[in-house]
Design a protein around this motif. Structure first.
Motif, PDB file in Angstrom:
ATOM      1  N   THR A  17       0.836  -1.205   0.000  1.00 56.92           N
ATOM      2  CA  THR A  17       0.000   0.000   0.000  1.00 56.92           C
ATOM      3  C   THR A  17       0.867   1.249   0.000  1.00 56.92           C
ATOM      4  OG1 THR A  17      -1.841  -1.086   1.114  1.00 56.92           O
ATOM      5  CG2 THR A  17      -1.716   1.304   1.311  1.00 56.92           C
ATOM      6  N   VAL A  18       1.897   1.275   0.847  1.00 59.17           N
ATOM      7  CA  VAL A  18       2.791   2.429   0.896  1.00 59.17           C
ATOM      8  C   VAL A  18       3.483   2.626  -0.450  1.00 59.17           C
ATOM      9  CG1 VAL A  18       4.878   3.372   1.961  1.00 59.17           C
ATOM     10  CG2 VAL A  18       3.131   2.288   3.387  1.00 59.17           C
ATOM     11  N   GLN A  19       3.917   1.548  -1.072  1.00 56.44           N
ATOM     12  CA  GLN A  19       4.593   1.669  -2.365  1.00 56.44           C
ATOM     13  C   GLN A  19       3.673   2.274  -3.421  1.00 56.44           C
ATOM     14  OE1 GLN A  19       5.972  -2.451  -2.706  1.00 56.44           O
ATOM     15  NE2 GLN A  19       8.086  -1.723  -2.645  1.00 56.44           N
ATOM     16  N   ARG A  20       2.395   1.868  -3.443  1.00 54.98           N
ATOM     17  CA  ARG A  20       1.456   2.429  -4.423  1.00 54.98           C
ATOM     18  C   ARG A  20       1.263   3.926  -4.186  1.00 54.98           C
ATOM     19  NH1 ARG A  20      -1.395  -2.404  -3.466  1.00 54.98           N
ATOM     20  NH2 ARG A  20      -2.823  -1.339  -2.039  1.00 54.98           N
ATOM     21  N   ILE A  21       1.103   4.315  -2.929  1.00 55.24           N
ATOM     22  CA  ILE A  21       0.912   5.729  -2.618  1.00 55.24           C
ATOM     23  C   ILE A  21       2.178   6.527  -2.958  1.00 55.24           C
ATOM     24  CG2 ILE A  21       0.590   7.355  -0.706  1.00 55.24           C
ATOM     25  CD1 ILE A  21      -1.241   5.191   0.566  1.00 55.24           C
ATOM     26  N   MET A  22       3.342   5.968  -2.653  1.00 56.28           N
ATOM     27  CA  MET A  22       4.595   6.653  -2.941  1.00 56.28           C
ATOM     28  C   MET A  22       4.791   6.839  -4.441  1.00 56.28           C
ATOM     29  SD  MET A  22       6.178   7.201   0.038  1.00 56.28           S
ATOM     30  CE  MET A  22       7.952   7.114  -0.068  1.00 56.28           C
ATOM     31  N   GLN A  23       4.409   5.855  -5.228  1.00 53.87           N
ATOM     32  CA  GLN A  23       4.543   5.983  -6.680  1.00 53.87           C
ATOM     33  C   GLN A  23       3.672   7.113  -7.211  1.00 53.87           C
ATOM     34  OE1 GLN A  23       6.707   4.533  -8.857  1.00 53.87           O
ATOM     35  NE2 GLN A  23       7.637   3.806  -6.946  1.00 53.87           N
ATOM     36  N   SER A  24       2.440   7.216  -6.706  1.00 55.87           N
ATOM     37  CA  SER A  24       1.567   8.321  -7.119  1.00 55.87           C
ATOM     38  C   SER A  24       2.164   9.655  -6.687  1.00 55.87           C
ATOM     39  CB  SER A  24       0.172   8.157  -6.510  1.00 55.87           C
ATOM     40  OG  SER A  24      -0.479   7.021  -7.028  1.00 55.87           O
ATOM     41  N   ALA A  25       2.669   9.713  -5.460  1.00 58.81           N
ATOM     42  CA  ALA A  25       3.248  10.961  -4.952  1.00 58.81           C
ATOM     43  C   ALA A  25       4.503  11.356  -5.726  1.00 58.81           C
ATOM     44  CB  ALA A  25       3.559  10.820  -3.465  1.00 58.81           C
ATOM     45  N   LEU A  26       5.322  10.372  -6.107  1.00 60.30           N
ATOM     46  CA  LEU A  26       6.498  10.652  -6.932  1.00 60.30           C
ATOM     47  C   LEU A  26       6.102  11.174  -8.300  1.00 60.30           C
ATOM     48  CD1 LEU A  26       8.758   7.551  -6.128  1.00 60.30           C
ATOM     49  CD2 LEU A  26       9.425   9.953  -5.814  1.00 60.30           C
ATOM     50  N   ARG A  27       5.109  10.547  -8.884  1.00 57.52           N
ATOM     51  CA  ARG A  27       4.669  10.920 -10.229  1.00 57.52           C
ATOM     52  C   ARG A  27       4.166  12.358 -10.265  1.00 57.52           C
ATOM     53  NH1 ARG A  27       1.933   6.730 -10.904  1.00 57.52           N
ATOM     54  NH2 ARG A  27      -0.119   7.511 -10.316  1.00 57.52           N
ATOM     55  N   GLU A  28       3.531  12.790  -9.178  1.00 55.26           N
ATOM     56  CA  GLU A  28       2.967  14.131  -9.124  1.00 55.26           C
ATOM     57  C   GLU A  28       3.902  15.161  -8.507  1.00 55.26           C
ATOM     58  OE1 GLU A  28       0.271  15.133 -10.466  1.00 55.26           O
ATOM     59  OE2 GLU A  28      -0.596  13.221 -11.061  1.00 55.26           O
ATOM     60  N   GLY A  29       5.091  14.731  -8.070  1.00 57.05           N
ATOM     61  CA  GLY A  29       6.056  15.672  -7.525  1.00 57.05           C
ATOM     62  C   GLY A  29       5.853  16.041  -6.078  1.00 57.05           C
ATOM     63  N   LEU A  30       5.003  15.292  -5.357  1.00 58.06           N
ATOM     64  CA  LEU A  30       4.754  15.598  -3.954  1.00 58.06           C
ATOM     65  C   LEU A  30       5.897  15.132  -3.060  1.00 58.06           C
ATOM     66  CD1 LEU A  30       2.811  16.704  -1.844  1.00 58.06           C
ATOM     67  CD2 LEU A  30       1.651  14.501  -1.835  1.00 58.06           C
ATOM     68  N   ILE A  31       6.577  14.061  -3.461  1.00 54.61           N
ATOM     69  CA  ILE A  31       7.782  13.607  -2.767  1.00 54.61           C
ATOM     70  C   ILE A  31       8.897  13.442  -3.788  1.00 54.61           C
ATOM     71  CG2 ILE A  31       6.484  12.432  -0.945  1.00 54.61           C
ATOM     72  CD1 ILE A  31       7.139   9.787  -2.317  1.00 54.61           C
ATOM     73  N   THR A  32      10.122  13.358  -3.302  1.00 56.86           N
ATOM     74  CA  THR A  32      11.297  13.213  -4.158  1.00 56.86           C
ATOM     75  C   THR A  32      12.092  11.997  -3.720  1.00 56.86           C
ATOM     76  OG1 THR A  32      11.422  15.617  -4.408  1.00 56.86           O
ATOM     77  CG2 THR A  32      13.393  14.358  -4.985  1.00 56.86           C
ATOM     78  N   GLN A  33      12.564  11.218  -4.687  1.00 54.99           N
ATOM     79  CA  GLN A  33      13.424  10.081  -4.361  1.00 54.99           C
ATOM     80  C   GLN A  33      14.859  10.562  -4.343  1.00 54.99           C
ATOM     81  OE1 GLN A  33      12.759   6.546  -6.633  1.00 54.99           O
ATOM     82  NE2 GLN A  33      14.208   5.340  -5.442  1.00 54.99           N
ATOM     83  N   MET A  34      15.546  10.320  -3.235  1.00 54.47           N
ATOM     84  CA  MET A  34      16.913  10.789  -3.046  1.00 54.47           C
ATOM     85  C   MET A  34      17.825   9.575  -2.905  1.00 54.47           C
ATOM     86  SD  MET A  34      16.214  14.108  -2.896  1.00 54.47           S
ATOM     87  CE  MET A  34      17.614  14.906  -2.128  1.00 54.47           C
ATOM     88  N   GLY A  35      18.320   9.083  -4.020  1.00 53.17           N
ATOM     89  CA  GLY A  35      19.131   7.881  -3.966  1.00 53.17           C
ATOM     90  C   GLY A  35      18.254   6.645  -3.884  1.00 53.17           C
ATOM     91  N   HIS A  36      18.888   5.500  -3.693  1.00 52.26           N
ATOM     92  CA  HIS A  36      18.165   4.235  -3.718  1.00 52.26           C
ATOM     93  C   HIS A  36      17.337   4.054  -2.444  1.00 52.26           C
ATOM     94  CE1 HIS A  36      17.179   0.144  -4.691  1.00 52.26           C
ATOM     95  NE2 HIS A  36      17.661  -0.265  -3.519  1.00 52.26           N
ATOM     96  N   GLY A  37      16.030   4.006  -2.613  1.00 57.00           N
ATOM     97  CA  GLY A  37      15.150   3.659  -1.508  1.00 57.00           C
ATOM     98  C   GLY A  37      14.989   4.710  -0.429  1.00 57.00           C
ATOM     99  N   ARG A  38      15.326   5.965  -0.716  1.00 59.85           N
ATOM    100  CA  ARG A  38      15.150   7.023   0.282  1.00 59.85           C
ATOM    101  C   ARG A  38      14.321   8.149  -0.320  1.00 59.85           C
ATOM    102  NH1 ARG A  38      17.793   5.980   4.780  1.00 59.85           N
ATOM    103  NH2 ARG A  38      17.324   8.054   5.591  1.00 59.85           N
ATOM    104  N   TYR A  39      13.432   8.726   0.511  1.00 59.08           N
ATOM    105  CA  TYR A  39      12.441   9.666   0.000  1.00 59.08           C
ATOM    106  C   TYR A  39      12.341  10.873   0.938  1.00 59.08           C
ATOM    107  CZ  TYR A  39      11.163   5.455  -2.530  1.00 59.08           C
ATOM    108  OH  TYR A  39      11.197   4.320  -3.298  1.00 59.08           O
ATOM    109  N   ALA A  40      11.960  12.007   0.359  1.00 58.63           N
ATOM    110  CA  ALA A  40      11.756  13.230   1.138  1.00 58.63           C
ATOM    111  C   ALA A  40      10.501  13.926   0.649  1.00 58.63           C
ATOM    112  CB  ALA A  40      12.965  14.164   1.000  1.00 58.63           C
ATOM    113  N   LEU A  41       9.809  14.608   1.553  1.00 60.02           N
ATOM    114  CA  LEU A  41       8.665  15.417   1.154  1.00 60.02           C
ATOM    115  C   LEU A  41       9.139  16.559   0.277  1.00 60.02           C
ATOM    116  CD1 LEU A  41       6.606  15.712   4.454  1.00 60.02           C
ATOM    117  CD2 LEU A  41       5.901  14.547   2.354  1.00 60.02           C
ATOM    118  N   SER A  42       8.396  16.834  -0.756  1.00 58.51           N
ATOM    119  CA  SER A  42       8.723  17.932  -1.662  1.00 58.51           C
ATOM    120  C   SER A  42       7.424  18.574  -2.084  1.00 58.51           C
ATOM    121  CB  SER A  42       9.474  17.401  -2.891  1.00 58.51           C
ATOM    122  OG  SER A  42       9.691  18.433  -3.826  1.00 58.51           O
TER     123      SER A  42
END
Length: 237
Positions: free
Chosen positions: A49-74
């Motif tokens: 469930t978290v992965q699905r939500i994170m993918q949507s958030a990444l696609r829309e620019g709400l979060i940013t992937q910083m390196g392998h497997g690490r994420y930040a709010l954006s």
């Protein structure tokens, strides 16, 4: 790889509620990057469930992937034509908020609409009134659109929601009033618009006993402030 026990999805929980839990989990862990495992553990949702939500958030620019497997709010809405960045208030907007607070004697909040797959709202800045303000709307909080007047004025201009007739009335009036963010407060909100697109809102928040009879007097200065802020944002696009 460490494993985390996760709670089952709460009965009756909507997709938007689960997205809010993921974003809230990231916010509660503070600034910087966070591992997927840490987000899963803090949100108490399943990894899938978290992965699905994170993918949507990444696609829309709400979060940013910083390196392998690490994420930040954006809180930047990238890749959306005509989008306006309202992550922070300009000195002129702060002055508008301060003037509104001095005029009305209530807390004034600036909110941004996060127009991702599951639209949300976040408080960007506040100008606290003489009686203070509830932490539920403090800067950095992320909330669903279904919980208060800010969400209703945004939903009314998105053309969706569970009660279209009610939202049409909100759109026609140009403002909304709800109880919240706590049961002893009222919130009056008006939208910040770029054309017909809601990019955020300004809200007036006060204790019910202090502002219930004064709501009609709040509306005109609140809408005037929204028009001033929206015009300024348009000039800086």
């Amino acid at each position: 790889m460490p494993c985390f026990e996760t709670a089952p999805t709460r009965s009756g929980e909507r997709v938007s509620d689960r997205a809010f839990r993921v974003l809230g989990a990231m916010r509660s862990m503070g600034p910087g990057t966070h591992s997927l495992n840490a987000i899963v553990g803090r949100s108490e949702l399943s990894r899938s469930t978290v992965q699905r939500i994170m993918q949507s958030a990444l696609r829309e620019g709400l979060i940013t992937q910083m390196g392998h497997g690490r994420y930040a709010l954006s809180l930047v809405r990238e890749g959306r034509p005509g989008a306006v960045d309202v992550r922070s208030a300009s000195p002129e907007t702060r002055q508008d908020m301060h003037s509104l607070r001095e005029s009305l004697g209530m807390t004034i909040c600036l909110h941004a609409a996060l127009l991702v797959d599951i639209p949300l709202q976040t408080c960007i800045e506040w100008c606290r009134g003489p009686q203070g303000a509830p932490v539920e709307v403090s800067p950095g909080t992320v909330r669903p659109l279904t919980v208060d007047a800010v969400g209703r004025v945004i939903l009314a201009h998105l053309g969706n929601g569970c009660d279209p007739d009610d939202l049409r009335r909100v759109r026609a009036r140009g403002y909304s009033v709800t109880v919240g963010p706590t049961s002893d407060h009222l919130m009056v909100a008006a939208p910040l618009l770029q054309g017909d697109v809601p990019i955020g809102a300004l809200s007036v928040i006060g204790r019910r006993e202090d502002c219930e009879s004064r709501i009609p007097a709040f509306v005109a200065p609140l809408r005037d402030a929204c028009a001033s802020v929206a015009a300024r944002l348009s000039r800086h696009r």
